[in-house]
Write a protein that holds these residues in place. Structure first.
Motif, short mmCIF file in Angstrom:
data_model
loop_
_atom_site.label_atom_id
_atom_site.label_comp_id
_atom_site.label_asym_id
_atom_site.label_seq_id
_atom_site.Cartn_x
_atom_site.Cartn_y
_atom_site.Cartn_z
N VAL A 141 51.95 20.54 40.77
CA VAL A 141 52.93 20.47 39.70
C VAL A 141 52.24 20.77 38.37
O VAL A 141 51.01 20.73 38.29
CB VAL A 141 53.60 19.08 39.61
CG1 VAL A 141 54.40 18.76 40.87
CG2 VAL A 141 52.59 17.98 39.31
N LEU A 142 53.03 21.03 37.36
CA LEU A 142 52.54 21.05 35.99
C LEU A 142 53.02 19.76 35.36
O LEU A 142 54.15 19.32 35.61
CB LEU A 142 53.09 22.24 35.23
CG LEU A 142 52.68 23.61 35.74
CD1 LEU A 142 53.38 24.71 34.93
CD2 LEU A 142 51.17 23.78 35.66
N ALA A 143 52.18 19.12 34.54
CA ALA A 143 52.58 17.84 33.96
C ALA A 143 51.86 17.57 32.64
O ALA A 143 50.80 18.13 32.37
CB ALA A 143 52.29 16.71 34.95
N PHE A 191 52.88 8.53 39.53
CA PHE A 191 52.19 9.81 39.37
C PHE A 191 50.73 9.73 39.80
O PHE A 191 50.25 10.60 40.52
CB PHE A 191 52.29 10.27 37.91
CG PHE A 191 51.78 11.66 37.69
CD1 PHE A 191 52.61 12.75 37.84
CD2 PHE A 191 50.46 11.88 37.32
CE1 PHE A 191 52.13 14.04 37.64
CE2 PHE A 191 49.97 13.15 37.13
CZ PHE A 191 50.81 14.25 37.28
N VAL A 192 50.01 8.69 39.37
CA VAL A 192 48.58 8.61 39.68
C VAL A 192 48.30 8.38 41.18
O VAL A 192 47.21 8.66 41.64
CB VAL A 192 47.85 7.53 38.83
CG1 VAL A 192 47.94 7.87 37.35
CG2 VAL A 192 48.38 6.14 39.10
N ARG A 193 49.29 7.89 41.93
CA ARG A 193 49.14 7.76 43.37
C ARG A 193 49.41 9.07 44.09
O ARG A 193 49.00 9.24 45.24
CB ARG A 193 50.07 6.69 43.92
CG ARG A 193 49.64 5.28 43.58
CD ARG A 193 50.41 4.24 44.36
NE ARG A 193 51.85 4.46 44.29
CZ ARG A 193 52.74 3.60 43.79
NH1 ARG A 193 52.33 2.47 43.31
NH2 ARG A 193 54.02 3.89 43.78
N GLN A 194 50.13 9.99 43.44
CA GLN A 194 50.55 11.23 44.09
C GLN A 194 49.78 12.47 43.68
O GLN A 194 49.74 13.44 44.43
CB GLN A 194 52.04 11.48 43.84
CG GLN A 194 52.94 10.46 44.48
CD GLN A 194 54.40 10.72 44.19
OE1 GLN A 194 54.77 11.45 43.27
NE2 GLN A 194 55.26 10.13 45.00
N TYR A 195 49.16 12.46 42.49
CA TYR A 195 48.54 13.69 41.96
C TYR A 195 47.16 13.47 41.39
O TYR A 195 46.84 12.40 40.89
CB TYR A 195 49.45 14.29 40.87
CG TYR A 195 50.81 14.67 41.38
CD1 TYR A 195 50.99 15.86 42.09
CD2 TYR A 195 51.90 13.84 41.21
CE1 TYR A 195 52.24 16.21 42.59
CE2 TYR A 195 53.15 14.18 41.71
CZ TYR A 195 53.30 15.36 42.39
OH TYR A 195 54.53 15.70 42.90
N ARG A 196 46.35 14.52 41.45
CA ARG A 196 45.01 14.56 40.83
C ARG A 196 44.85 15.88 40.10
O ARG A 196 45.34 16.91 40.56
CB ARG A 196 43.91 14.46 41.89
CG ARG A 196 43.82 13.15 42.61
CD ARG A 196 43.31 12.02 41.71
NE ARG A 196 43.23 10.77 42.44
CZ ARG A 196 44.18 9.85 42.49
NH1 ARG A 196 45.32 10.04 41.87
NH2 ARG A 196 44.02 8.73 43.16
N ALA A 197 44.12 15.83 38.99
CA ALA A 197 43.84 17.03 38.20
C ALA A 197 42.87 17.93 38.92
O ALA A 197 42.10 17.52 39.74
CB ALA A 197 43.29 16.66 36.84
N MET A 218 51.03 22.12 29.44
CA MET A 218 50.87 21.23 30.59
C MET A 218 49.63 21.58 31.41
O MET A 218 49.13 22.69 31.35
CB MET A 218 52.11 21.31 31.48
CG MET A 218 53.35 20.85 30.80
SD MET A 218 54.74 20.97 31.92
CE MET A 218 56.06 20.51 30.82
N ARG A 219 49.20 20.60 32.17
CA ARG A 219 48.04 20.73 33.05
C ARG A 219 48.53 20.80 34.49
O ARG A 219 49.53 20.19 34.85
CB ARG A 219 47.17 19.51 32.85
CG ARG A 219 45.86 19.54 33.55
CD ARG A 219 45.06 18.34 33.12
NE ARG A 219 43.76 18.39 33.76
CZ ARG A 219 42.81 17.52 33.56
NH1 ARG A 219 43.00 16.52 32.73
NH2 ARG A 219 41.67 17.63 34.18
N ARG A 220 47.79 21.50 35.33
CA ARG A 220 48.13 21.60 36.75
C ARG A 220 47.52 20.42 37.50
O ARG A 220 46.35 20.10 37.32
CB ARG A 220 47.58 22.91 37.34
CG ARG A 220 47.99 23.14 38.78
CD ARG A 220 47.48 24.51 39.25
NE ARG A 220 47.96 24.81 40.56
CZ ARG A 220 47.34 24.48 41.70
NH1 ARG A 220 46.17 23.84 41.64
NH2 ARG A 220 47.84 24.80 42.86
#
Length: 98
Positions: free
Chosen positions: A35-37, A92-98, A17-19
């Motif tokens: 998160v990890l996803a 997910f894309v509204r809440q997280y960025r790599a 997974m990526r952080r």
């Protein structure tokens, strides 16, 4: 040349997974700063849940008639409160960025 083995939903663990960093204040307050996803279809998460729920802390999936794009997410990774869940891609894309 030997082809790499394709990972099944139950084969994925945190090393795959990526952080991702949370960019949504409300989600950050509920679930922490990161998160990890990894991308995973909802049907694959359902299969993972059926196989691994007795070994891991996992949120029970919603049962959809069709499979949806999304992410397998580990919240609170590395803590005693860590758990897995599935989040739809559009959320997910509204809440997280790599």
């Amino acid at each position: 040349m030997i082809a790499a083995k394709k990972l099944g939903p139950s084969d994925i663990d945190e090393q795959h997974m990526r952080r991702y960093v949370c960019i949504d204040p409300k989600a950050m307050q509920l679930h922490g700063p990161a998160v990890l996803a990894i991308e995973m279809l909802s049907a694959d998460y359902n299969a993972r849940f059926e196989t691994l729920a007795h070994h891991r802390i996992m949120k029970e999936p919603r049962r959809y008639q069709t499979s949806h794009a999304g992410f397998l997410v580990v919240r609170h990774a590395g803590t005693p409160g860590a758990y897995e869940t599935w989040v739809a891609r559009h959320v997910f894309v509204r809440q997280y960025r790599a």
